[in-house]
Design a protein around this motif. Sequence first.
Motif, PDB file in Angstrom:
ATOM      1  N   ASN A 193       0.840  -1.187   0.000  1.00 46.97           N
ATOM      2  CA  ASN A 193       0.000   0.000   0.000  1.00 46.97           C
ATOM      3  C   ASN A 193       0.887   1.253   0.000  1.00 46.97           C
ATOM      4  O   ASN A 193       1.766   1.413   0.851  1.00 46.97           O
ATOM      5  CB  ASN A 193      -0.873  -0.059   1.268  1.00 46.97           C
ATOM      6  N   ILE A 214       0.988   3.546   3.223  1.00 44.90           N
ATOM      7  CA  ILE A 214       1.799   3.018   4.336  1.00 44.90           C
ATOM      8  C   ILE A 214       3.284   3.178   4.019  1.00 44.90           C
ATOM      9  O   ILE A 214       4.088   3.557   4.885  1.00 44.90           O
ATOM     10  CB  ILE A 214       1.434   1.546   4.615  1.00 44.90           C
ATOM     11  N   GLN A 229       4.375   6.750   4.501  1.00 43.16           N
ATOM     12  CA  GLN A 229       4.464   7.026   5.937  1.00 43.16           C
ATOM     13  C   GLN A 229       5.779   6.497   6.511  1.00 43.16           C
ATOM     14  O   GLN A 229       6.458   7.171   7.282  1.00 43.16           O
ATOM     15  CB  GLN A 229       3.306   6.306   6.627  1.00 43.16           C
ATOM     16  N   LYS A 230       6.148   5.284   6.086  1.00 44.41           N
ATOM     17  CA  LYS A 230       7.389   4.678   6.571  1.00 44.41           C
ATOM     18  C   LYS A 230       8.607   5.453   6.057  1.00 44.41           C
ATOM     19  O   LYS A 230       9.588   5.635   6.782  1.00 44.41           O
ATOM     20  CB  LYS A 230       7.455   3.213   6.118  1.00 44.41           C
TER      21      LYS A 230
END
Length: 329
Positions: free
Chosen positions: A2, A5, A8-9
Amino acid sequence: MNLDILIQKCESTGALSRDEILYALNLDSKTDIARLIGAADAVRKANCGDDVQIRALVEISNTCARQCLYCGIRAPNTHIHRYRMPPDEIVELAKELDQKGLRTIVMQSGEDPYYTAEMVADIIGKIKRDTQMAVTLCFGERPESDYRLWKQAGADRYLLRHEAANRELYKALHPDSDYGQRMHCLHILRRLGYQVGAGCMIGAPGQGVEHLADDIEYFRDFQPDMAGIGPYIPHPDTPFADHPTGTVEMTLKMVALTRIVTRNALLPATTAIGSIEERGREMALEAGADVVMPNYTPLKYRVHYEIYPNKRCITEDPAHCDSCMRLRI
Ligand code: 5AD
Ligand code: FES
């Protein structure tokens, strides 16, 4: 996987797995790539701030003992005029650059045994004595004793692009060099207390996305202090003359991922990306890069430092480069 995600990481820790790196390298829609680049820009802002670091590049010799298959100054190329800057001229130029307010001199050369360890140590010592500048060296592979002598003479940083983290690709690009030796040099430089720069070309002959993932994993695991990343550009007088140029898009993805996995490394917006795209360096600065290296090699030499053709800023005089670079930033 995704994308939300992953982004974000990228922003929070940058500790990407190989699968995540491959996923990012394979992004192909403009909007997805823009998100990756945006994440790298945010990581750059948080870890390095908004200043662009300026490094004065001086190409002291285009004489090279090696045969890297892609490089225009490789030893077998008889079509170029070889030059060497005399040590005194290098020191005088360094003093001028210091007076202009430049804070770092990067001395770059082909692998040229003419400059003995002692000669280079003498140049470094004089620059350190007569200027305030940090000294960065880019002289290729040398014995540990040379690296040690230069460190003792006051050198601060050493750039030695790893060129390819993948052993087979390294061999295919450098028939006369040894992968283990290259990696060994990088480790020795770090142990001797240098700030160490690694780096690679994007779109090199035989290079695929798995090899690029190897390079990002290498940056993630080795954590170099600097990383030079630019597109491959074919040179007509090399065995790889017919291989296509690397793309701006993949180069920017690699700059972005390198920023994301290293957090605070110094990342130059390279001359090579500026040479294949008018706004290339600006785009790199927007994708995680934070350094520019204007070329201060005296004009009479500079035209001969042709590692690839149509190199950016080959004929502009240094004063012009200086103002042009500030304007671009
Ligand atoms: N295209 C792009 N980059 C090149 N380099 C050498 N030859 C080329 C080329 N044809 C890069 C290598 C080297 C650095 C000084 O320039 O990565 O380490
Ligand atoms: Fe000079 Fe590669 S051709 S080091």
